[in-house]
Write an enzyme that holds these catalytic residues in place. Structure first.
Site, mmCIF file in Angstrom:
data_model
loop_
_atom_site.group_PDB
_atom_site.id
_atom_site.type_symbol
_atom_site.label_atom_id
_atom_site.label_comp_id
_atom_site.label_asym_id
_atom_site.label_seq_id
_atom_site.Cartn_x
_atom_site.Cartn_y
_atom_site.Cartn_z
ATOM 1 N N VAL A 186 30.060 -15.627 46.801
ATOM 2 C CA VAL A 186 29.361 -16.962 47.611
ATOM 3 C C VAL A 186 28.456 -17.680 46.901
ATOM 4 C CG1 VAL A 186 29.903 -15.668 49.633
ATOM 5 C CG2 VAL A 186 27.683 -15.413 48.537
ATOM 6 N N ASP A 187 28.213 -17.422 45.297
ATOM 7 C CA ASP A 187 27.204 -17.835 44.601
ATOM 8 C C ASP A 187 27.553 -19.426 44.077
ATOM 9 O OD1 ASP A 187 29.193 -17.644 42.276
ATOM 10 O OD2 ASP A 187 28.122 -15.698 41.993
ATOM 11 N N HIS A 226 34.769 -15.745 51.149
ATOM 12 C CA HIS A 226 33.600 -15.320 51.919
ATOM 13 C C HIS A 226 32.391 -16.499 52.265
ATOM 14 C CE1 HIS A 226 34.801 -11.074 50.692
ATOM 15 N NE2 HIS A 226 35.851 -11.653 51.875
ATOM 16 N N CYS A 274 19.397 -27.144 63.060
ATOM 17 C CA CYS A 274 20.456 -28.350 62.883
ATOM 18 C C CYS A 274 20.050 -29.859 63.260
ATOM 19 C CB CYS A 274 21.751 -28.263 63.728
ATOM 20 S SG CYS A 274 22.953 -29.536 64.107
HETATM 21 C C1 BJW Z 1 31.856 -5.755 36.393
HETATM 22 C C2 BJW Z 1 30.815 -6.155 35.686
HETATM 23 C C3 BJW Z 1 31.295 -7.163 34.464
HETATM 24 C C4 BJW Z 1 30.042 -5.141 37.379
HETATM 25 N N1 BJW Z 1 32.296 -7.316 34.005
HETATM 26 N N2 BJW Z 1 33.399 -6.123 35.971
HETATM 27 C C5 BJW Z 1 40.838 -2.479 56.615
HETATM 28 C C6 BJW Z 1 40.304 -1.324 56.400
HETATM 29 C C7 BJW Z 1 38.825 -0.749 56.386
HETATM 30 C C8 BJW Z 1 37.924 -1.618 56.868
HETATM 31 C C9 BJW Z 1 38.418 -3.141 57.042
HETATM 32 C C10 BJW Z 1 39.928 -3.249 56.963
HETATM 33 N N3 BJW Z 1 39.903 -4.516 57.668
HETATM 34 C C11 BJW Z 1 38.764 -5.167 57.846
HETATM 35 C C12 BJW Z 1 37.703 -4.055 57.625
HETATM 36 C C13 BJW Z 1 36.462 -4.206 57.931
HETATM 37 C C14 BJW Z 1 35.503 -5.019 56.689
HETATM 38 C C15 BJW Z 1 35.608 -4.144 55.575
HETATM 39 O O1 BJW Z 1 36.482 -4.569 54.450
HETATM 40 N N4 BJW Z 1 34.982 -3.307 55.251
HETATM 41 C C16 BJW Z 1 35.179 -2.224 54.161
HETATM 42 C C17 BJW Z 1 33.895 -2.287 53.211
HETATM 43 C C18 BJW Z 1 35.379 -0.984 54.463
HETATM 44 N N5 BJW Z 1 36.002 -6.475 56.744
HETATM 45 C C19 BJW Z 1 35.543 -7.455 57.378
HETATM 46 O O2 BJW Z 1 34.975 -7.205 58.195
HETATM 47 C C20 BJW Z 1 36.115 -8.766 57.051
HETATM 48 N N6 BJW Z 1 36.448 -9.237 58.230
HETATM 49 C C21 BJW Z 1 37.522 -8.901 58.838
HETATM 50 O O3 BJW Z 1 38.369 -8.155 58.722
HETATM 51 O O4 BJW Z 1 37.906 -9.720 60.263
HETATM 52 C C22 BJW Z 1 38.855 -9.120 61.088
HETATM 53 C C23 BJW Z 1 38.826 -10.107 62.195
HETATM 54 C C24 BJW Z 1 39.950 -10.659 62.521
HETATM 55 C C25 BJW Z 1 39.854 -11.751 63.802
HETATM 56 C C26 BJW Z 1 38.895 -11.802 64.336
HETATM 57 C C27 BJW Z 1 37.701 -11.343 64.018
HETATM 58 C C28 BJW Z 1 37.729 -10.346 62.995
HETATM 59 C C29 BJW Z 1 34.981 -9.801 56.469
HETATM 60 C C30 BJW Z 1 34.641 -9.173 55.308
HETATM 61 C C31 BJW Z 1 33.518 -10.075 54.668
HETATM 62 C C32 BJW Z 1 32.863 -9.744 53.368
HETATM 63 N N7 BJW Z 1 31.606 -10.229 53.140
HETATM 64 C C33 BJW Z 1 30.889 -9.654 52.116
HETATM 65 C C34 BJW Z 1 29.379 -10.185 52.487
HETATM 66 C C35 BJW Z 1 29.016 -11.215 52.639
HETATM 67 C C36 BJW Z 1 27.632 -11.471 52.879
HETATM 68 C C37 BJW Z 1 26.903 -12.276 51.637
HETATM 69 O O5 BJW Z 1 27.355 -12.257 50.411
HETATM 70 O O6 BJW Z 1 25.927 -12.931 51.866
HETATM 71 O O7 BJW Z 1 31.183 -10.400 50.904
HETATM 72 S S1 BJW Z 1 30.982 -8.223 51.776
HETATM 73 C C38 BJW Z 1 30.675 -8.040 50.189
HETATM 74 O O8 BJW Z 1 31.748 -7.498 49.561
HETATM 75 C C39 BJW Z 1 30.536 -9.516 49.718
HETATM 76 C C40 BJW Z 1 31.614 -9.476 48.382
HETATM 77 O O9 BJW Z 1 32.412 -10.857 48.446
HETATM 78 C C41 BJW Z 1 32.414 -8.607 48.887
HETATM 79 C C42 BJW Z 1 33.238 -7.747 47.898
HETATM 80 O O10 BJW Z 1 32.379 -7.167 46.778
HETATM 81 P P1 BJW Z 1 32.853 -7.425 45.581
HETATM 82 O O11 BJW Z 1 32.871 -8.755 44.766
HETATM 83 O O12 BJW Z 1 34.007 -6.406 45.000
HETATM 84 O O13 BJW Z 1 31.603 -6.719 44.478
HETATM 85 P P2 BJW Z 1 31.123 -5.108 44.401
HETATM 86 O O14 BJW Z 1 29.808 -5.183 44.275
HETATM 87 O O15 BJW Z 1 31.591 -4.237 45.356
HETATM 88 O O16 BJW Z 1 31.741 -5.068 43.189
HETATM 89 C C43 BJW Z 1 31.553 -5.451 41.802
HETATM 90 C C44 BJW Z 1 32.483 -4.912 40.771
HETATM 91 O O17 BJW Z 1 32.314 -5.439 39.559
HETATM 92 C C45 BJW Z 1 32.497 -3.418 40.440
HETATM 93 O O18 BJW Z 1 33.760 -2.969 40.334
HETATM 94 C C46 BJW Z 1 32.105 -3.215 38.995
HETATM 95 O O19 BJW Z 1 32.395 -2.138 38.276
HETATM 96 C C47 BJW Z 1 32.320 -4.699 38.418
HETATM 97 N N8 BJW Z 1 31.646 -5.178 37.365
HETATM 98 N N9 BJW Z 1 29.758 -5.796 36.196
HETATM 99 C C48 BJW Z 1 33.359 -6.752 35.048
HETATM 100 N N10 BJW Z 1 30.051 -7.612 33.645
HETATM 101 ZN ZN ZN Z 2 24.125 -28.430 65.569
#
Ligand code: BJW
Ligand code: ZN
Length: 250
Positions: free
Chosen positions: A114-115, A130, A158
């Site tokens: 989101v950055d 996201h 708003c």
């Molecule tokens: C390097 C490096 C370098 C470091 N070079 N590599 C099925 C199974 C289980 C759970 C669920 C499921 N379906 C849904 C869920 C629930 C939930 C979920 O997934 N939970 C899991 C955590 C278990 N999902 C949701 O709730 C989603 N919504 C949904 O499914 O709704 C259903 C619905 C349908 C209809 C009506 C209503 C509902 C929404 C998910 C939204 C996620 N949002 C976030 C936070 C936003 C807040 C914010 O940013 O302000 O987004 S979570 C957070 O994680 C953020 C990220 O985009 C996201 C992914 O993280 P990412 O990018 O992978 O980062 P890291 O830190 O985890 O990993 C970094 C990696 O980089 C590491 O591997 C390092 O090794 C590597 N690295 N330096 C290369 N230099």
């Molecule tokens: Zn409004």
């Protein structure tokens, strides 16, 4: 096919050459990025040692319930993150994806970040799964507006209807934008090659994109500092920093 990978700080040259050959010959490429691609710009990741959640529990902040309970606390967290981001610049990895986009007719970048750093680098064919930390959304009239204030005066309201503003970000338990999600699935299901860069692969539904690409026969390359749940299933796993590896690949 099982993953061909190396351990250590940098993927070895034969793996780089193999990835390069696949990338150079591919006519369509889709890339999925996560927080790791921005780590070398100084942006904390979510789940690493210095992860963004370290001092907070995710469920206290990144959920609609948390915002309802305490909008000021959630906004303070976003103000802190916006301040961190305000002086950050895209790194070589972001720039190299812009270069790749310019070389291909069929290219899509899907980011969980989101950055805004991909946009700042110049990426155009991009889906932000996201949301965008530099946008706000009205909880009453749903109007979305760009907002770059650092810090944002709290609580923000708003200009159109006076309703409380929230970050234009997808929180846990919230649905992703249907159009963006369906275009992202189309992009992975139609590509010849998929690259997955700097994501832990733990968050759904983004985590389903790689299996969807694989099911349609795409060649999958992962670039990550570490192994991830994807690693055993990808075709090539390159371990190292995105900003060092990506520029070597095309
Ligand atoms: C390097 C490096 C370098 C470091 N070079 N590599 C099925 C199974 C289980 C759970 C669920 C499921 N379906 C849904 C869920 C629930 C939930 C979920 O997934 N939970 C899991 C955590 C278990 N999902 C949701 O709730 C989603 N919504 C949904 O499914 O709704 C259903 C619905 C349908 C209809 C009506 C209503 C509902 C929404 C998910 C939204 C996620 N949002 C976030 C936070 C936003 C807040 C914010 O940013 O302000 O987004 S979570 C957070 O994680 C953020 C990220 O985009 C996201 C992914 O993280 P990412 O990018 O992978 O980062 P890291 O830190 O985890 O990993 C970094 C990696 O980089 C590491 O591997 C390092 O090794 C590597 N690295 N330096 C290369 N230099
Ligand atoms: Zn409004």
């Amino acid at each position: 096919m099982t993953a061909d990978s190396t351990r250590g700080s940098m993927a070895d040259d034969s793996l780089i050459q193999s990835a390069r050959a696949h990338i150079v010959s591919a006519k369509s490429i889709t890339v999925l990025t996560g927080a790791g691609i921005s780590a070398d710009s100084g942006v904390p990741t979510f789940r690493g040692e210095n992860g963004l959640w370290r001092d907070y529990r995710a469920e206290d902040l990144a959920t609609p319930e948390a915002f309802e309970r305490n909008p000021r606390l959630v906004w303070e967290w976003y103000n802190w993150r916006r301040e961190i981001l305000s002086n950050k610049k895209p790194n070589e990895a972001h720039h190299s994806l812009v270069h790749l986009e310019s070389r291909l007719q069929e290219f899509r970048l899907i980011t969980q970040n989101v950055d805004g750093l991909h946009r700042l680098a110049g990426s155009k064919k991009m889906y932000e799964l996201h949301g965008d930390i530099w946008k706000v959304r009205c909880t009453s009239c749903q109007l979305v507006a760009a907002n770059h204030d650092v810090p944002l005066l709290l609580p923000p309201h708003c200009r159109t209807c006076g309703g409380l503003l929230r970050p234009h970000i997808v929180w846990f338990g919230e649905a992703l934008d249907e159009q963006i999600l369906s275009k992202s699935f189309q992009a992975v299901e139609s590509c010849e090659l998929m690259m997955i860069v700097g994501t832990s692969g733990l968050v759904y539904p983004a985590a389903m994109l790689m299996p969807a690409a694989k099911a349609k026969g795409a060649f999958i390359i992962e670039i990550n500092l570490d192994s991830t749940p994807y690693s055993p299933d990808v075709d090539l796993s390159l371990q190292g920093r995105a900003k060092e590896i990506l520029p070597l690949l095309y």
